[in-house]
Structure formats: structure tokens, C-alpha cells
Design an enzyme around this catalytic site. Structure first.
Site, PDB file in Angstrom:
ATOM      1  N   GLU A  46       3.394   6.689  -5.506  1.00 42.77           N
ATOM      2  CA  GLU A  46       3.751   5.339  -5.908  1.00 42.77           C
ATOM      3  C   GLU A  46       4.234   5.352  -7.351  1.00 42.77           C
ATOM      4  OE1 GLU A  46       1.015   2.144  -5.170  1.00 42.77           O
ATOM      5  OE2 GLU A  46       0.862   2.617  -3.033  1.00 42.77           O
ATOM      6  N   HIS A  66       5.665  -2.310  -8.265  1.00 43.36           N
ATOM      7  CA  HIS A  66       5.252  -0.979  -7.855  1.00 43.36           C
ATOM      8  C   HIS A  66       5.743  -0.732  -6.433  1.00 43.36           C
ATOM      9  CE1 HIS A  66       1.843  -3.213  -6.084  1.00 43.36           C
ATOM     10  NE2 HIS A  66       1.651  -2.161  -5.303  1.00 43.36           N
ATOM     11  N   ASP A  96      -4.104  -5.026  -4.733  1.00 40.05           N
ATOM     12  CA  ASP A  96      -2.924  -5.611  -5.379  1.00 40.05           C
ATOM     13  C   ASP A  96      -3.189  -7.069  -5.752  1.00 40.05           C
ATOM     14  OD1 ASP A  96      -1.343  -3.300  -5.077  1.00 40.05           O
ATOM     15  OD2 ASP A  96      -0.563  -3.973  -3.140  1.00 40.05           O
TER      16      ASP A  96
END
Length: 155
Positions: free
Chosen positions: A35, A97, A110
Site C-alpha cells: 500500500e 492511500h 480506515d
């Protein structure tokens, strides 16, 4: 797609070409890609936003297959420099992201992190959160409590 709007069309969002190019450079195409992420910098026009720049991962950031943790070093320096050079026009608008999925959706982590970051904003505005997937983006305007409006591409 460069232009996005909330379902009620009250808030508009425009991504610069350079921002979209940054997103494309970090799409998790292979099974070993980690990521990536950074800050979203741009200008506010009422409830509308123009995203002019997305910062890129630094050597201090923590990048794993299913986790990105942005460290302040580097990102905040760029944000402050852009804010100063633009006399306060270009500012921090949010975070981005990647996720290793075609059509990304936020995880519980998140959502909790976005709320935390939104609550820390000095200007009291909701934070823009973007997740870059392999085929699409997820964009949400996150208040410090609850969920905010989600953006969709304008065709």
C-alpha cells in the site's frame, strides 16, 4: 475521471492530472505491491475542492501489503511549503492511500483513522479521504463524527 460529485451534486471535487498520475503510479497491480499513500493538497471554493497535488510515500512511511502508515516527515514539509508559497490558498485537504482491490472500500481501521484526523483539523472542515483501487477510487468527505457524503465520478 477528473471530476466527482456527491450524489446530491452539492459538493464537487476535481483531481488535477498530476494527482491522478500519482495515484496511477501506486496502484497495487501485483500480489507483492505494498500500500502507498500521502496527503491531498489543494484549494477550497465554498463546498467544492480542487486537488492539486498528492504527496508520495517517503522512506519513513510504513508500507505493507494491507497497511499504509503515513509518517509526518516529508509530507508536512511539502504541505507547509505549498501553503506558504500560495499565501494560504493551497492547503491540506485530506489523505489518500491504496488498497489491493478493484473497487476499494474503507476498512474499520480506515474509518476510525479518518475520524481521528478530521477531529484534529484546525479549520473545522471535514477531511477528504481517498482510496485508490486497481479499477476505481473511493472518495468520502469525513466529518469528525459519523460518515460523510461519498463522491462519484461525473460523466
Amino acid at each position: 475521471m477528473n471530476s466527482w460529485a456527491t450524489t446530491d451534486r452539492r459538493a464537487l471535487l476535481h483531481f488535477s492530472e498530476s494527482t491522478l498520475e500519482t495515484f496511477c503510479r501506486y496502484v497495487q497491480v501485483s500480489d507483492t505491491d505494498c500500500e502507498a499513500g500521502g496527503l491531498l493538497l489543494g484549494s477550497v471554493h465554498g463546498v467544492h475542492m480542487i486537488i492539486e497535488q498528492a504527496t508520495t510515500p517517503t522512506t519513513w512511511d510504513k508500507r505493507f501489503r494491507y497497511l499504509f502508515e503515513r509518517m509526518p516527515f516529508g509530507h508536512e514539509t511539502i504541505a507547509l511549503a505549498r501553503w506558504t508559497a500560495s499565501h494560504g490558498i493551497v492547503r491540506y485537504l485530506g489523505e489518500w492511500h491504496t488498497h489491493p482491490e478493484d473497487d476499494p472500500h474503507p476498512s474499520d481501521l480506515d474509518i476510525s483513522e479518518w475520524r481521528r484526523l478530521s477531529a484534529k483539523r484546525r479549520d473545522g472542515r471535514p477531511m477528504l479521504a481517498v482510496i485508490v483501487g486497481r479499477k476505481s477510487l473511493y472518495a468520502e468527505l469525513v466529518p469528525n463524527l459519523g460518515r460523510g457524503p461519498v463522491f462519484a465520478p461525473v460523466e
